[in-house]
Design an enzyme around this catalytic site. Structure first.
Site, PDB file in Angstrom:
ATOM      1  CE  LYS A 118     -17.271 -11.869  -3.783  1.00  0.00           C
ATOM      2  NZ  LYS A 118     -16.010 -12.409  -4.307  1.00  0.00           N
ATOM      3  CD  GLU A 187     -11.812  -7.245  -7.917  1.00  0.00           C
ATOM      4  OE1 GLU A 187     -12.448  -8.167  -7.359  1.00  0.00           O
ATOM      5  OE2 GLU A 187     -10.840  -6.669  -7.402  1.00  0.00           O
TER       6      GLU A 187
HETATM    7  O1  KIV Z   1     -13.435  -9.748  -1.073  1.00  0.00           O
HETATM    8  C1  KIV Z   1     -14.073  -8.789  -1.501  1.00  0.00           C
HETATM    9  O2  KIV Z   1     -14.233  -7.753  -0.836  1.00  0.00           O
HETATM   10  C2  KIV Z   1     -14.655  -8.901  -2.830  1.00  0.00           C
HETATM   11  C3  KIV Z   1     -15.291  -7.687  -3.420  1.00  0.00           C
HETATM   12  C4  KIV Z   1     -14.285  -6.671  -3.725  1.00  0.00           C
HETATM   13  C5  KIV Z   1     -16.144  -8.017  -4.583  1.00  0.00           C
HETATM   14  O3  KIV Z   1     -14.586  -9.932  -3.416  1.00  0.00           O
END
Ligand code: KIV
Length: 282
Positions: A118, A187
């Site tokens: 991600k 978010e």
């Molecule tokens: O770092 C994280 O936990 C995140 C989530 C809150 C989506 O990016």
């Protein structure tokens, strides 16, 4: 036959195929014991860079290193059999260029065995997302409040409060989805915007301060479990399903009382008796 042999781990394409179907359930996990407990209940486990704030007590996610998420990722992959495991790329590991991003993401995938990565960002990261996706790296995008940009945004408040900001977040979502991301975290944005983005993109949206109409939901596990106590910030999007900080404190207090009072350890129950000579021979 072991669970490992019978259960097929969810893949990024199978995750994408759930768009508009059964809600996608996602939580963070940074270590093996949490992954083992959560795996059977969720579709995705994220080794979030939130570990910096949750586990290490940093003021932001910025100090988290690639090595930190790799250590966590390896533990989470090893302790889970069912969930798609996604490694969150830390600040500074992917923004410079698509090539730099590829090297960091390939390292994360090789060294952890995770199924995807991600990264945060919108229009400016679309070229990188396309570069990675075309070279075998499934990418989950992250728009709206992007905590790695806290110093530019000026805080962790909800985004999309003004027309110009709403338009930018929609453009970001469209660019990341169009670049080939397999899913998108939204978010802390105004709810109608999260709903509109969910309708506008062909990939699943995963809300955290998003909308019930998102295709899925994510929370930081420690927030959801109430493990962090009263010290930390409490974003509006958190719902606590347990209050484990109080349980930890109660258990520690009971332990301290028993150790100080001599009730623990018990000579019979918790200590090793001397082995009798005969038993030793026999
Ligand atoms: O770092 C994280 O936990 C995140 C989530 C809150 C989506 O990016």
């Amino acid at each position: 036959m072991s669970l490992q042999a019978t259960v097929k781990r969810l893949t990024a394409p199978a995750f994408t195929a759930r768009k508009g179907g059964e809600k996608l359930v996602c939580l963070t996990a940074y270590n093996a014991w949490m992954a083992r407990l959560l795996d059977e209940h969720v579709d995705m486990l994220l080794i979030g860079d939130s570990m910096g704030m949750v586990q290490m007590g940093y003021q932001s996610t910025l100090p988290v290193m690639l090595e930190d998420v790799i250590v966590g990722g390896r533990a989470v992959v090893g302790a889970s059999v069912k969930a798609l495991v996604v490694v969150d790329m830390p600040f500074g590991s992917y923004q410079t260029s698509p090539q730099v991003a590829f090297e960091a993401c390939a390292r994360a995938m090789k060294e952890t065995g995770c199924g995807a990565v991600k990264l945060e960002g919108g229009v400016e990261m679309a070229g990188t997302v396309a570069f990675l996706a075309q070279r075998g790296i499934p990418v989950m995008g992250h728009v709206g409040l992007t905590p790695q940009s806290v110093n530019v945004l000026g805080g962790y408040g909800a985004r999309g409060r003004k027309d110009v900001e709403r338009k930018k977040i929609m453009d970001d979502a469209l660019a990341i989805a169009g670049a080939g991301a397999f899913a998108l975290v939204i978010e802390a944005v105004e709810e109608p915007l999260a709903r509109k983005i969910t309708r506008a993109v062909a990939i699943p949206t995963i809300g955290i301060g998003g909308s019930p109409d998102c295709d899925g939901q994510i929370l930081v596990a420690e927030d959801m479990l109430g493990l962090l106590g009263d010290g930390g910030p409490k974003p509006k999007f958190v719902k606590q399903y347990a209050h484990l900080a109080g349980e930890v404190s109660k258990a520690a207090a009971a332990y301290a009382k028993e150790v100080r009072g001599g009730a623990f350890p018990d000579r019979q129950a918790h200590c090793y008796p001397q082995i009798k000579k005969q038993a030793e021979k026999g």
